[in-house]
Design an enzyme around this catalytic site. Structure first.
Site, mmCIF file in Angstrom:
data_model
loop_
_atom_site.group_PDB
_atom_site.id
_atom_site.type_symbol
_atom_site.label_atom_id
_atom_site.label_comp_id
_atom_site.label_asym_id
_atom_site.label_seq_id
_atom_site.Cartn_x
_atom_site.Cartn_y
_atom_site.Cartn_z
ATOM 1 N N GLN A 1 0.785 -1.274 -0.044
ATOM 2 C CA GLN A 1 -0.113 -0.008 0.067
ATOM 3 C C GLN A 1 0.733 1.357 -0.109
ATOM 4 O OE1 GLN A 1 -2.465 -0.358 3.499
ATOM 5 N NE2 GLN A 1 -3.429 -2.322 2.607
ATOM 6 N N HIS B 1 -1.514 0.636 5.508
ATOM 7 C CA HIS B 1 -2.099 1.555 6.257
ATOM 8 C C HIS B 1 -1.395 2.702 6.531
ATOM 9 C CE1 HIS B 1 -4.931 -1.604 8.400
ATOM 10 N NE2 HIS B 1 -4.822 -1.838 7.027
ATOM 11 N N GLU C 1 -16.310 2.867 7.073
ATOM 12 C CA GLU C 1 -17.139 3.885 7.746
ATOM 13 C C GLU C 1 -17.156 5.288 6.769
ATOM 14 O OE1 GLU C 1 -16.254 2.932 12.512
ATOM 15 O OE2 GLU C 1 -15.497 5.018 11.423
ATOM 16 N N TYR D 1 -13.012 9.089 16.864
ATOM 17 C CA TYR D 1 -13.932 8.506 15.934
ATOM 18 C C TYR D 1 -13.966 6.911 16.309
ATOM 19 C CZ TYR D 1 -14.981 12.585 13.821
ATOM 20 O OH TYR D 1 -15.752 13.795 13.692
ATOM 21 N N TYR E 1 -10.028 -10.179 10.054
ATOM 22 C CA TYR E 1 -10.175 -10.705 8.668
ATOM 23 C C TYR E 1 -10.531 -12.293 8.945
ATOM 24 C CZ TYR E 1 -8.450 -6.817 6.478
ATOM 25 O OH TYR E 1 -8.324 -5.282 5.887
HETATM 26 CA CA CA Z 1 -15.233 4.810 13.900
#
Ligand code: CA
Length: 390
Positions: free
Chosen positions: A95, A157, A260, A270, A281
């Site tokens: 990534q 990430h 989200e 959050y 997973y």
């Molecule tokens: Ca959240």
């Protein structure tokens, strides 16, 4: 008692069934939705290698990043596509690579562009943001203005979407550093999303030169990093500021399900990984809780996962009915979701099925929507009204 394989299997199946039931909470889960009407798509460019972001210069030319570490400049009128030279050393794997891109709102005066990338090595890397002057096809005076701490290992990430706020400050998302069992200094990477002495799992806010705005929410809190804007994100892959409403929206990946859409406010938490609709997973719950006082509920939860990527708010004359709505790309979903808003309330969703993994979506200066597909042979696609489709 004699070993009973059939009883054992029944018992085991019941446990698996119970543990795979999706958690319940205050947010409605979004599944399949109806197809949006009145649009068509046309391919403008093919052969882009894992493109990640696109932006327009004031003269209408496009800049496109490719994750392996290239930037392209494209003049659609002439068809000319060139490499931009002068990028810094980039860690490109998984990534990681060259990621997001923004043009300074005052580019005509200062020639500045901003980009994010993975900096470092497989063992020690971090999300970084740089600015540079673009002269022709050449970057000059490249300056790294942000580095996410602590450093992590591996290629997962990085987050790294950016958005300009109205006051000229810059938001940048930083991923949580990686999936279980990835850890940093003996702490699971994901736990850093709740730690105020780390940039991981946050959205940060800096000034255009990398300095720190005086009114950042944690600037006077002992032990907190002053760049932090919002807390508790897993991996924000779409981030947009709506100039009309003044709202900031972000989408983020859950691990298994539980992606989200969030309405972002400075200083808010959050929830990741304390509250989440997402699962490991391999199927087990990450948290028993989907909601908690002091933590913001998502506005939409996508289960099964969309793997959202790229987020734009549409304001333009081409699609009048879509004004003020959000458009969120989907890697796994291979579609764009139109998120119909009234104020900050989601009234519904529609799908624009693309049939390719969508990496980025932006509103062009001409009022059309543009998207990039994520593949090795990535495409630049324009969304046009169905009536214009020949
Ligand atoms: Ca959240």
């Amino acid at each position: 008692m004699r070993y009973q394989p059939s009883l054992f299997l029944l018992y085991f199946s019941l446990i698996v069934l119970y543990s795979c039931k999706m958690p319940e909470g205050p947010v409605t889960l979004s599944g399949d939705v109806a197809e949006a009407e009145g649009w068509a798509s046309e391919i403008i460019l093919e052969g882009l290698e894992h493109p990640w972001a696109l932006e327009w210069l004031p003269n209408g030319w496009m800049l496109i990043t490719e994750r392996p570490g290239r930037m392209k400049i494209f003049n659609e009128e002439s068809g000319q596509l060139d490499d931009v030279s002068g990028l810094p050393q980039i860690y490109s794997d998984g990534q990681g690579g060259l990621l997001d891109l923004l043009v300074h709102p005052d580019f005509e005066r200062n020639s500045l562009i901003y980009f994010t990338f993975a900096l470092g090595t497989e063992d020690q890397n971090q999300t970084a943001a740089a600015r540079a002057e673009l002269h022709g096809n050449r970057l000059e005076n490249v300056e790294i203005i942000f580095r996410a701490d602590p450093k992590k290992s591996g290629n997962q990430h990085f987050g790294s979407r950016m958005a300009w706020l109205a006051d000229g400050s810059l938001l940048i998302s930083v991923g949580d550093g990686g999936n279980r069992p990835k850890s940093i200094d003996g702490i699971l990477s994901r736990e850093y999303a709740q730690m105020l002495d780390a940039h991981l799992g946050k959205i940060i806010r800096i000034n255009e030169d990398g300095s720190i705005p005086e009114d950042n929410p944690f600037i006077r809190q002992d032990g907190a990093l002053p760049e932090i804007w919002s807390v508790g994100h897993r991996n924000v892959q779409g981030l947009t500021f709506d100039k009309t409403s003044g709202r900031v929206w972000a989408n983020e990946h859950g691990s298994r399900g539980g992606d989200e859409l969030n309405l972002i406010n400075g200083g808010a938490n959050y929830g990741w990984p304390v509250v989440t609709y997402s699962r490991e997973y391999y199927g087990l719950k990450i948290s028993r809780k989907t909601s908690k006082p002091g933590m913001e509920d998502p506005v939409i939860v996508w289960t099964p996962a969309q793997a959202p990527s790229g987020l734009t708010v549409y304001h333009g004359d081409v699609f009048k009915e879509w004004n003020g709505d959000l458009f969120s790309g989907g890697l796994r979903g291979e579609q764009v979701r139109r998120i119909i808003l009234e104020g900050s309330t989601v009234m519904g969703e529609e799908a624009l099925t693309i049939g390719h993994r969508v990496r980025d979506i932006r509103t062009g200066p001409d009022g059309y929507l543009y998207l990039l597909t994520a593949e090795e042979n990535g495409k630049l696609i324009r969304i046009i009204p169905e009536a214009q489709n020949k």
